[in-house]
Design a protein around this motif. Structure first.
Motif, PDB file in Angstrom:
ATOM      1  N   PRO A  74      -8.423   7.343   4.264  1.00 18.95           N
ATOM      2  CA  PRO A  74      -8.288   7.394   2.749  1.00 18.95           C
ATOM      3  C   PRO A  74      -8.612   7.253   1.696  1.00 18.95           C
ATOM      4  O   PRO A  74      -9.086   6.428   1.969  1.00 18.95           O
ATOM      5  N   ARG A  75      -8.306   7.943   1.164  1.00 15.01           N
ATOM      6  CA  ARG A  75      -9.147   7.663  -0.745  1.00 15.01           C
ATOM      7  C   ARG A  75      -8.128   7.496  -1.658  1.00 15.01           C
ATOM      8  O   ARG A  75      -8.641   6.457  -2.871  1.00 15.01           O
ATOM      9  N   ALA A  76      -6.277   7.704  -1.118  1.00 16.19           N
ATOM     10  CA  ALA A  76      -5.614   7.251  -2.191  1.00 16.19           C
ATOM     11  C   ALA A  76      -4.310   6.678  -1.627  1.00 16.19           C
ATOM     12  O   ALA A  76      -3.990   7.385  -0.160  1.00 16.19           O
ATOM     13  N   ILE A  77      -3.995   5.601  -1.088  1.00 17.68           N
ATOM     14  CA  ILE A  77      -2.395   4.926  -0.438  1.00 17.68           C
ATOM     15  C   ILE A  77      -1.716   4.643  -1.243  1.00 17.68           C
ATOM     16  O   ILE A  77      -1.247   4.078  -3.431  1.00 17.68           O
ATOM     17  N   ILE A  78      -0.208   5.116  -1.339  1.00 12.34           N
ATOM     18  CA  ILE A  78       1.142   5.418  -2.063  1.00 12.34           C
ATOM     19  C   ILE A  78       2.208   4.212  -1.121  1.00 12.34           C
ATOM     20  O   ILE A  78       2.492   4.078   0.250  1.00 12.34           O
ATOM     21  N   ARG A 104     -12.190   2.856   2.123  1.00 16.80           N
ATOM     22  CA  ARG A 104     -12.735   3.563   0.838  1.00 16.80           C
ATOM     23  C   ARG A 104     -11.905   4.338   0.206  1.00 16.80           C
ATOM     24  O   ARG A 104     -11.765   5.239  -0.872  1.00 16.80           O
ATOM     25  N   VAL A 105     -10.510   3.497  -0.038  1.00 17.15           N
ATOM     26  CA  VAL A 105      -9.648   3.047  -1.142  1.00 17.15           C
ATOM     27  C   VAL A 105     -10.128   3.438  -2.505  1.00 17.15           C
ATOM     28  O   VAL A 105     -10.464   2.926  -2.912  1.00 17.15           O
ATOM     29  N   THR A 106      -9.861   4.956  -3.086  1.00 18.23           N
ATOM     30  CA  THR A 106     -10.201   4.228  -4.494  1.00 18.23           C
ATOM     31  C   THR A 106      -9.082   4.336  -5.796  1.00 18.23           C
ATOM     32  O   THR A 106      -9.077   3.670  -6.889  1.00 18.23           O
ATOM     33  N   HIS A 107      -7.565   5.209  -4.934  1.00 20.34           N
ATOM     34  CA  HIS A 107      -6.412   4.972  -5.960  1.00 20.34           C
ATOM     35  C   HIS A 107      -5.053   4.038  -4.813  1.00 20.34           C
ATOM     36  O   HIS A 107      -5.358   4.239  -4.387  1.00 20.34           O
ATOM     37  N   LEU A 108      -4.506   3.168  -5.943  1.00 18.59           N
ATOM     38  CA  LEU A 108      -3.809   2.157  -4.287  1.00 18.59           C
ATOM     39  C   LEU A 108      -2.626   2.364  -5.402  1.00 18.59           C
ATOM     40  O   LEU A 108      -2.695   2.069  -6.882  1.00 18.59           O
ATOM     41  N   VAL A 109      -1.420   3.007  -5.541  1.00 15.02           N
ATOM     42  CA  VAL A 109      -0.018   2.990  -5.479  1.00 15.02           C
ATOM     43  C   VAL A 109       0.504   1.890  -5.229  1.00 15.02           C
ATOM     44  O   VAL A 109       1.556   2.085  -3.774  1.00 15.02           O
ATOM     45  N   ILE A 110       1.875   1.266  -5.623  1.00 14.93           N
ATOM     46  CA  ILE A 110       2.374   0.303  -5.330  1.00 14.93           C
ATOM     47  C   ILE A 110       4.211   0.663  -5.987  1.00 14.93           C
ATOM     48  O   ILE A 110       4.255  -0.567  -7.213  1.00 14.93           O
ATOM     49  N   LYS A 123      -7.834  -6.535   0.377  1.00 17.15           N
ATOM     50  CA  LYS A 123      -8.716  -6.010   0.802  1.00 17.15           C
ATOM     51  C   LYS A 123      -9.306  -4.412   0.497  1.00 17.15           C
ATOM     52  O   LYS A 123     -10.178  -4.432   0.864  1.00 17.15           O
ATOM     53  N   ALA A 124      -8.570  -3.938  -0.721  1.00 13.85           N
ATOM     54  CA  ALA A 124      -9.074  -2.712  -0.937  1.00 13.85           C
ATOM     55  C   ALA A 124      -9.525  -2.636  -2.178  1.00 13.85           C
ATOM     56  O   ALA A 124     -10.429  -1.837  -2.918  1.00 13.85           O
ATOM     57  N   THR A 125      -9.516  -3.607  -2.734  1.00 19.84           N
ATOM     58  CA  THR A 125     -10.421  -4.254  -4.031  1.00 19.84           C
ATOM     59  C   THR A 125     -12.009  -4.105  -4.426  1.00 19.84           C
ATOM     60  O   THR A 125     -12.515  -3.325  -5.293  1.00 19.84           O
ATOM     61  N   PRO A 126     -12.567  -3.761  -3.160  1.00 18.85           N
ATOM     62  CA  PRO A 126     -14.361  -3.906  -3.695  1.00 18.85           C
ATOM     63  C   PRO A 126     -14.485  -2.249  -3.779  1.00 18.85           C
ATOM     64  O   PRO A 126     -15.354  -2.070  -4.596  1.00 18.85           O
ATOM     65  N   SER A 127     -13.613  -1.470  -3.035  1.00 20.95           N
ATOM     66  CA  SER A 127     -13.962   0.456  -3.462  1.00 20.95           C
ATOM     67  C   SER A 127     -12.526   0.387  -4.636  1.00 20.95           C
ATOM     68  O   SER A 127     -12.890   1.556  -4.884  1.00 20.95           O
ATOM     69  N   LEU A 128     -11.808  -0.301  -5.190  1.00 15.59           N
ATOM     70  CA  LEU A 128     -10.845   0.630  -5.769  1.00 15.59           C
ATOM     71  C   LEU A 128     -10.970   0.466  -7.158  1.00 15.59           C
ATOM     72  O   LEU A 128     -11.624   0.123  -7.821  1.00 15.59           O
ATOM     73  N   GLN A 129     -10.541   1.213  -7.480  1.00 14.79           N
ATOM     74  CA  GLN A 129     -10.782   2.394  -8.992  1.00 14.79           C
ATOM     75  C   GLN A 129      -9.303   2.176 -10.383  1.00 14.79           C
ATOM     76  O   GLN A 129     -10.023   1.404 -11.034  1.00 14.79           O
ATOM     77  N   GLN A 130      -8.487   2.393  -9.140  1.00 12.63           N
ATOM     78  CA  GLN A 130      -7.966   2.365 -10.302  1.00 12.63           C
ATOM     79  C   GLN A 130      -6.719   1.940  -9.763  1.00 12.63           C
ATOM     80  O   GLN A 130      -5.972   1.880  -8.286  1.00 12.63           O
ATOM     81  N   LEU A 131      -5.839   0.510  -9.753  1.00 13.33           N
ATOM     82  CA  LEU A 131      -4.356  -0.262  -9.219  1.00 13.33           C
ATOM     83  C   LEU A 131      -3.478   0.393 -10.765  1.00 13.33           C
ATOM     84  O   LEU A 131      -3.664   0.427 -11.608  1.00 13.33           O
TER      85      LEU A 131
END
Length: 598
Positions: A241-245, A316-322, A343-351
């Motif tokens: 996925p591109r984004a994970i919530i 492939r995650v670029t946006h991670l919402v917590i 684990k998602a930091t290398p491809s992450l654009q926004q946290l």
């Protein structure tokens, strides 16, 4: 000579140093302190110098210390009682200065509509019919006015960035903090979907450029054969996925997932929600669908277990919402959530972290782990909205005499009677089947108490149901569905809705031994803090706190189940003999003054 005789002690007076050896001294000449950790260390002492207890200060020392405190205290604070003394004894909240709150108010006052945001046209056209279809007025809330421009990168405010060892330089970090029921889900969902659609356009352009390069190469080498494409080749985003919530409970996963699904009907993106309420086959089919996936809504426990067996899920995650960050970053969830972030930091654009309360523990964690995080805080954070009224019922007084169950039932009956004034009778039908339905949530501190209170309310003729972790998951979703849907007032000329009739039939057709008096126009949900966080209970106008909450944070979340999205609500606290009446009094005073409960 006479003076010397006068100073000479009597022969009957004993010296205070009888049988005392001369004081021992160190080679440097300083006296050696007496050891107190031996069995005989406390013998022959004239003062009880007990270990571990502070020495009593003299009156002169007390005066000097009080004079120093008065000198250090500002003049305007002298004589003024300290606010929220009892609340500060509860779980402390991170303070937000009122100067910062005032500056935020002036900054967001110029935004009135969603059209002022730099969103894609297809997203702008989907807000009113899909995301806010149950709302009368489609206007952005304060957190949406504050966070959407920041997440889109369209605000011109410069943020000082420092190098951090915990994140990559490209990753942006945001904290969305706003009061309950203020539309935080839509505040982060619209920018995330906008970023996904823009990324799709970039991917399409990249594919076209790659296709053009292949055509140029094929023209140069006309006799070179290309292998035919595989018919069963999966999509490039399958299981990636591109984004994970991330959400703490399966109930919140279902709620946020329904909003994402409704938005995807017109915006056209692929989403999936997975939680422990689904079987393994369903989770596998949704996550690894051949059509690919763009947005994934899940819980940390399930996602971390999937990432252990298949690490490419987070590649492939670029946006991670917590969401509900105060819960997902506490002691129980923090190891799993932190591992997912790493684990998602290398491809992450926004946290993006999102929460309705910021405890001091979360504040200190963010300062250590994410020192460069940008905090988007609304002016009314940690303040219960003024549209919510709070009443107090003293259970120790007449006619309850300490019986909380009786006080709870009497309060619900008084609320349910007011619904009969707005009833609308249809021709040929019973008036009790068409009255305006009142939905009430009763909060208790222990899950064993939910069944006890629900049974007592049933014996008093009230349609009540208990909900806790022991309840079946399918039944949980069915129960919460009737409390998370906003119902509008019905037109007397319209046809009677058939969906509301089953709410009253079980009570009227109850077995023998049921009470004669019935309250058919009221539905009551007895629940613990399971339903106090994030559940969008738009249909609930009344909340009863059967037990006084343990912390200020629980107070804010429980009262936040009513008065959501600009609607009015009312809360009632049942105060008994062993409850903290001082805490309830300070909460009422803070609500009346519109102050933050810090």
């Amino acid at each position: 000579m006479a003076e010397m005789q006068r100073r000479r002690p009597s022969r009957m007076d004993l010296s205070p140093r009888v049988a005392q050896a001369p004081p021992r001294t160190a080679p440097s000449g300083k006296p050696i302190k007496r050891r107190m950790n031996s069995p005989f260390g406390g013998m022959n002492m004239t003062e009880p110098k007990i270990r571990g207890q502070p020495r009593e200060r003299s009156q002169a020392e007390e005066k000097r210390s009080s004079r120093y405190r008065d000198k250090e205290r500002p003049r305007e604070e002298k004589g003024r009682p300290e606010p929220f003394k009892a609340l500060k004894m509860q779980r402390a909240l991170a303070p937000v200065s009122y100067g910062h709150r005032t500056s935020v108010k002036s900054r967001i006052s110029d935004i009135d509509t969603f059209d002022q945001f730099d969103l894609l046209p297809v997203i702008q056209q989907s807000i009113a019919p899909q995301a806010l279809r149950a709302m009368d007025s489609v206007t952005p809330t304060p957190i949406q006015r504050l966070s959407i421009p920041a997440l889109l990168g369209s605000d011109t405010r410069k943020v000082r960035r420092r190098n951090s060892m915990h994140k990559s330089e490209e990753m942006e970090q945001f904290l969305l903090a706003a009061e309950t029921g203020s539309g935080k889900t839509l505040a982060y969902l619209l920018p995330v979907v906008d970023a996904i659609k823009r990324a799709e356009v970039e991917d399409t352009r990249a594919e076209e450029r790659e296709r053009a390069q292949k055509e140029v190469q094929s023209r140069k080498n006309p006799f070179e054969l290309e292998s035919p494409p595989l018919s069963n080749e999966p999509h490039s985003t399958t299981g990636r996925p591109r984004a994970i919530i991330l959400l703490p409970t399966s109930e919140l996963v279902a709620q946020v997932g329904s909003l994402v699904k409704s938005l995807s009907h017109t915006v056209k993106f692929r989403s999936a929600l997975i939680s422990a309420s689904f079987t393994g086959q369903v989770i596998r089919n949704r996550l690894f669908s051949p059509n690919g996936i763009d947005v994934l809504i899940s819980t940390p426990h399930l996602l971390s277990s999937i990432a252990e067996s298949d690490p490419n899920v987070l590649s492939r995650v670029t946006h991670l919402v917590i969401d509900e960050a105060d819960s997902l970053l506490d002691r129980s969830f923090s190891p799993l959530t932190s591992a997912i972030i790493d684990k998602a930091t290398p491809s992450l654009q926004q946290l993006i972290l999102c929460s309705a309360t910021i405890p001091r523990s979360l504040d200190s964690f963010l300062r250590k782990r994410f020192p460069d995080i940008r905090r988007l805080v609304t002016p009314n954070l940690h303040a219960i909205p003024r549209r919510v009224q709070l009443g107090v019922v003293d259970v120790d007084k007449e006619p309850y005499r300490g019986n909380k169950n009786l006080a709870c039932a009497d309060t619900i009956w008084s609320i349910g009677k007011t619904a009969e004034e707005h009833s609308s009778t249809y021709p040929g039908e019973d008036a009790h089947e068409n009255v305006d339905v009142k939905r009430i949530i009763v909060f208790v501190n222990e899950r064993e108490k939910t069944l006890e209170v629900a049974e007592h309310l049933l014996s008093k003729g009230i349609d009540a149901v208990a909900l806790s972790r022991d309840t079946d998951e399918r039944k949980q979703s069915e129960i919460l569905a009737s409390f998370t849907t906003a119902t509008e007032a019905r037109d007397p000329g319209a046809a009677p809705p058939q969906a509301l009739k089953p709410n009253y039939v079980p009570m009227n057709q109850a077995a023998a031994g049921s009470p004669r008096r019935m309250l058919p126009n009221t539905k009551v949900l007895v629940i613990t803090d399971l339903g106090s966080r994030g559940i969008d209970t738009l249909a609930v106008r009344h909340v009863i706190l059967y037990d006084v909450p343990h912390t200020t944070i629980d107070f804010i979340h429980r009262l936040g189940r009513t008065g959501r999205m600009g609607r009015r609500g009312r809360g009632v606290v049942l105060v008994g003999k062993g409850d903290r009446k001082d805490v309830v009094r300070e909460v009422r005073e803070g609500m009346f003054k519109g102050q933050a409960l810090i």
